[in-house]
Design an enzyme around this catalytic site. Structure first.
Site, PDB file in Angstrom:
ATOM      1  N   GLU A 275      18.858  41.491  41.674  1.00  8.20           N
ATOM      2  CA  GLU A 275      20.030  42.183  41.148  1.00  8.20           C
ATOM      3  C   GLU A 275      19.974  43.679  41.446  1.00  8.20           C
ATOM      4  OE1 GLU A 275      22.840  41.286  39.962  1.00  8.20           O
ATOM      5  OE2 GLU A 275      22.409  39.160  40.036  1.00  8.20           O
TER       6      GLU A 275
ATOM      7  N   TYR B 159      26.423  45.011  33.469  1.00  5.72           N
ATOM      8  CA  TYR B 159      26.492  44.010  34.536  1.00  5.72           C
ATOM      9  C   TYR B 159      25.149  43.302  34.735  1.00  5.72           C
ATOM     10  CZ  TYR B 159      26.147  41.610  38.806  1.00  5.72           C
ATOM     11  OH  TYR B 159      25.864  40.609  39.701  1.00  5.72           O
TER      12      TYR B 159
ATOM     13  N   ASP C  81      31.128  41.323  39.265  1.00  2.00           N
ATOM     14  CA  ASP C  81      30.803  42.243  40.353  1.00  2.00           C
ATOM     15  C   ASP C  81      32.044  42.400  41.231  1.00  2.00           C
ATOM     16  OD1 ASP C  81      30.939  40.020  42.057  1.00  2.00           O
ATOM     17  OD2 ASP C  81      29.215  40.693  43.237  1.00  2.00           O
TER      18      ASP C  81
END
Length: 362
Positions: free
Chosen positions: A107, A190, A208
């Protein structure tokens, strides 16, 4: 632990800058201003745009039918997940043995960076630091060194900081609770949602750029989403989120893959899209973007390029580097000094007495 179902994130051909700038704190997190950790940059994880707002999105998001009586969300889930089952790329962070740490590393690396550039660095990183505690033992400068030319190297510092916190607070295991993830340095809304969803199979709206584009076109009927994630987008994502946890995690990964491979920013492949028949933008005749012009990032001749050249010298050096050596990387002294000062201010370079510089040791 549930086997990870990690998303593809960036398109394999999407351009990515080679290094960061002194003023890209908001830009170097993929979801634009929502994924900054508390205290890590100019905003906090409690982003004003993400305040609780359970007002339903436009009712058409939940009721526009793909079949008689079938809500749009259910239609999208079924068709996109079915497409994903047959078309998902085999990426290392999606495999069961990646674990939550592998998901977290991916990520961080995939922010603003295409998959093709991440793959070799990811493999090297996990081979060297298979657990957060392994990274936490190293100086932060080693994380910057290993980051290579992925770009936006402050991500390496943030990932190192997260590894230290995981080791100190959670016994070296990436926490499963969303709130605990959000409390880690370098982790914003996020990334917390992505790790909780993809590593632990939890139900979270994971927004995203790819997912935002899919929802903008399929549901809202516009070519591109706003430049920054809005509260309306979050409400829509929550409205469309499947109720069952494992399905919600699969939906997050599948919609992200669809945006990366089919519903791309340019040259979208509508003839390959599993939801083309239900896409509001396509059915409206693909109207052109009406918002502000979308400009690409420049690189050549910018401070970002100079910073990259300076960091390249420091990454290769195992001993402190004298100022004259750094002076040779760029001809213009004012810009070179500004770039070096920015690297020092960002904690990426440590100045020493006698005009020497090195990667940070603490």
């Amino acid at each position: 632990m549930t086997a990870p179902t990690l998303p593809p994130h960036s398109s394999p051909t999407a351009p990515a800058p080679a290094t960061d700038t002194a003023a890209d704190a908001a830009a170097d997190l993929r979801d634009t201003a929502t994924d900054t950790a508390a205290g890590a940059s100019g905003t906090t994880a409690a982003d004003p745009g993400d305040t609780p707002d359970e007002t339903p999105a436009d009712d058409t998001a939940g009721s526009r039918a793909g079949a008689p009586g079938a809500p749009l969300g259910e239609t999208l889930h079924t068709q996109v997940i079915s497409w994903f089952d047959g078309n998902a790329r085999d990426l290392p962070w999606r495999r069961a043995d990646a674990g939550a740490w592998g998901v977290m590393v991916s990520e961080f690396m995939l922010q603003q960076t295409p998959v093709s550039r991440v793959l070799p660095v990811y493999e090297q990183w996990l081979a060297r630091w298979p657990r957060p505690a392994d990274l936490a033992k190293e100086a932060p400068g080693e994380a910057v060194r290993a980051w290579g030319r992925l770009g936006y190297p402050r991500r390496a510092l943030r990932l190192h900081g997260a590894a230290v916190a995981i080791t100190e607070r959670h016994g070296g295991d990436v926490p499963a609770e969303h709130a605990q993830l959000l409390a880690l340095p370098g982790i914003g809304e996020y990334t917390a949602a992505a790790v909780a969803s993809f590593a632990y199979g939890q139900r979270h709206a994971v927004l995203d750029t790819n997912v935002r584009r899919v929802l903008a076109r399929a549901v809202t009927g516009v070519r591109y989403p706003p430049n920054a994630t809005t509260a309306a987008e979050r409400r829509l994502a929550r409205t469309l989120l499947p109720e069952e946890e494992s399905t919600a995690a699969r939906w997050a990964a599948a919609s992200m893959e669809l945006g990366a491979l089919v519903c791309t920013a340019k040259n979208e492949s509508c003839h390959h899209c599993p939801i083309a028949a239900h896409c509001a933008w396509r059915l409206a005749g693909k109207p052109e973007h009406e918002g502000p012009p979308r400009r690409g990032q420049t690189y050549a001749g910018t401070d970002r390029q100079v910073r990259g050249k300076l960091l390249a010298v420091l990454r290769e050096a195992r001993t402190p580097v004298p100022q004259p050596v750094l002076d040779r990387v760029w001809h213009e002294p004012v810009q070179r000094a500004r770039a070096l000062d920015g690297l020092v201010a960002d904690g990426l370079v440590e100045p020493l007495p006698g005009g020497l510089y090195r990667l940070p040791t603490a």
